[in-house]
Design a protein around this motif. Structure first.
Motif, PDB file in Angstrom:
ATOM      1  N   ASP A   1      44.358  47.751  36.199  1.00 52.11           N
ATOM      2  CA  ASP A   1      45.758  47.328  36.106  1.00 52.11           C
ATOM      3  C   ASP A   1      46.530  48.083  37.182  1.00 52.11           C
ATOM      4  O   ASP A   1      46.639  49.312  37.138  1.00 52.11           O
ATOM      5  CB  ASP A   1      46.314  47.647  34.724  1.00 52.11           C
TER       6      ASP A   1
ATOM      7  N   ASP B   1      42.756  40.750  38.825  1.00 45.55           N
ATOM      8  CA  ASP B   1      43.738  40.581  37.759  1.00 45.55           C
ATOM      9  C   ASP B   1      44.165  39.123  37.650  1.00 45.55           C
ATOM     10  O   ASP B   1      44.302  38.578  36.546  1.00 45.55           O
ATOM     11  CB  ASP B   1      44.950  41.473  38.016  1.00 45.55           C
TER      12      ASP B   1
ATOM     13  N   ARG C   1      43.801  42.726  29.398  1.00 50.51           N
ATOM     14  CA  ARG C   1      43.040  43.734  30.130  1.00 50.51           C
ATOM     15  C   ARG C   1      42.219  44.642  29.230  1.00 50.51           C
ATOM     16  O   ARG C   1      42.072  45.830  29.507  1.00 50.51           O
ATOM     17  CB  ARG C   1      43.991  44.553  31.013  1.00 50.51           C
TER      18      ARG C   1
END
Length: 282
Positions: A41, A214, A270
């Motif tokens: 992240d 991501d 995540r």
């Protein structure tokens, strides 16, 4: 720590805080007592855990669980690790832009990679100002701390270029993305790399890899809590094998593994549940 049906509310910051705060977040969910694999992240944040203690550890066999302070500053994560809460996650949080993170840490982002520490170490006055009162609802907390944040961030130095524009180029350009980003902001590649690493903690190419993975996570996920602001913009991997290699390198999973593990009510982006991992004690 697979999520049961829960709550995640995301609110944009007022205009005066937008250069330093990316948004406010309220998360409240029951979890199943397993550890999770924390995926990369690039964002930084301040998170306040109000229910069960939260623990993290890195993925090396010799790495130990770390119980996080209740009010913690999270640096960017560019490698996968583990997280754990026993049964209940309640979190008040706000995201930080690169300018906001720099204002809190009073220095470059180098050294913050995969790092979480008590906010009181870097910014004790800020930690005291944002500490929730007993039983304080999230919306009341958010309204109360906005003036405190405005005071803390008054005079924060702005990022010297359009950060969303630059990261958009890194995410979406198929070739020569770093050079194109440097050209877009009028810097030499060498200058751009130096400034970018000071703001993000990593070189532009490494940031680009995490950003693209991501976006891939968002495309794989059937019903994420967070919207994909990139929409249908293609991710410029060379081909499918390249995409799979990059995904596995940064997450330890294949895309198929991720899809298989994101079942039922688990809508978090995540993290994925992990079985058989020794859990923290205490």
């Amino acid at each position: 720590m697979t999520a049961q049906p829960g709550q995640l509310d995301i609110y944009p910051p007022p205009a005066g805080l937008a250069p330093v705060v990316s948004g406010f977040v309220h998360r409240d969910e029951r979890v199943d007592g397993r550890a999770v694999r924390l995926l990369p992240d690039v964002r930084t944040s301040v998170q306040i855990m109000l229910a069960d203690p939260y623990w993290i550890r890195e993925r090396g066999e010799g790495d130990a669980w770390q119980r996080l302070p209740r009010i913690a500053l999270w640096g960017p994560r560019h490698d996968w690790g583990y997280g754990y809460a026993a049964a209940h996650v309640t979190c008040f949080a706000f995201g930080l832009t690169p300018a906001g993170f720099r204002a809190v840490t009073r220095g470059p982002a180098r050294g913050w990679l995969n790092r979480v520490e008590g906010l009181d170490i870097s910014a004790p006055a800020l930690a005291a100002a944002i500490d929730p009162r007993e039983g304080e609802p999230f919306m009341e907390w958010m309204a109360r701390i906005i003036p405190a944040l405005e005071a803390v961030f008054a005079g924060a130095a702005p990022v010297p270029f359009d950060w969303p524009g630059v990261t958009g180029i890194l995410a979406e350009e198929a070739g020569g993305a770093v050079r194109k980003a440097a050209d877009a902001v009028g810097l030499s590649e060498r200058q751009f790399r130096r400034v970018f690493e000071a703001l993000s903690g990593v070189a532009p190419k490494r940031y680009q890899r995490a950003l693209r993975v991501d976006r891939m996570i968002r495309q794989l996920h059937p019903s994420p809590w967070e919207a994909d602001t990139a929409g249908d913009i293609p991710i410029p991997f060379a081909d499918q094998p390249h995409a799979i290699r990059e995904f596995r390198a940064l997450t330890g999973l294949t895309p198929a593994d991720y899809v298989r593990l994101k079942t039922g009510a688990d809508r978090t982006l995540r993290s994925v549940g992990v079985d058989g991992l020794a859990l923290p004690q205490g």
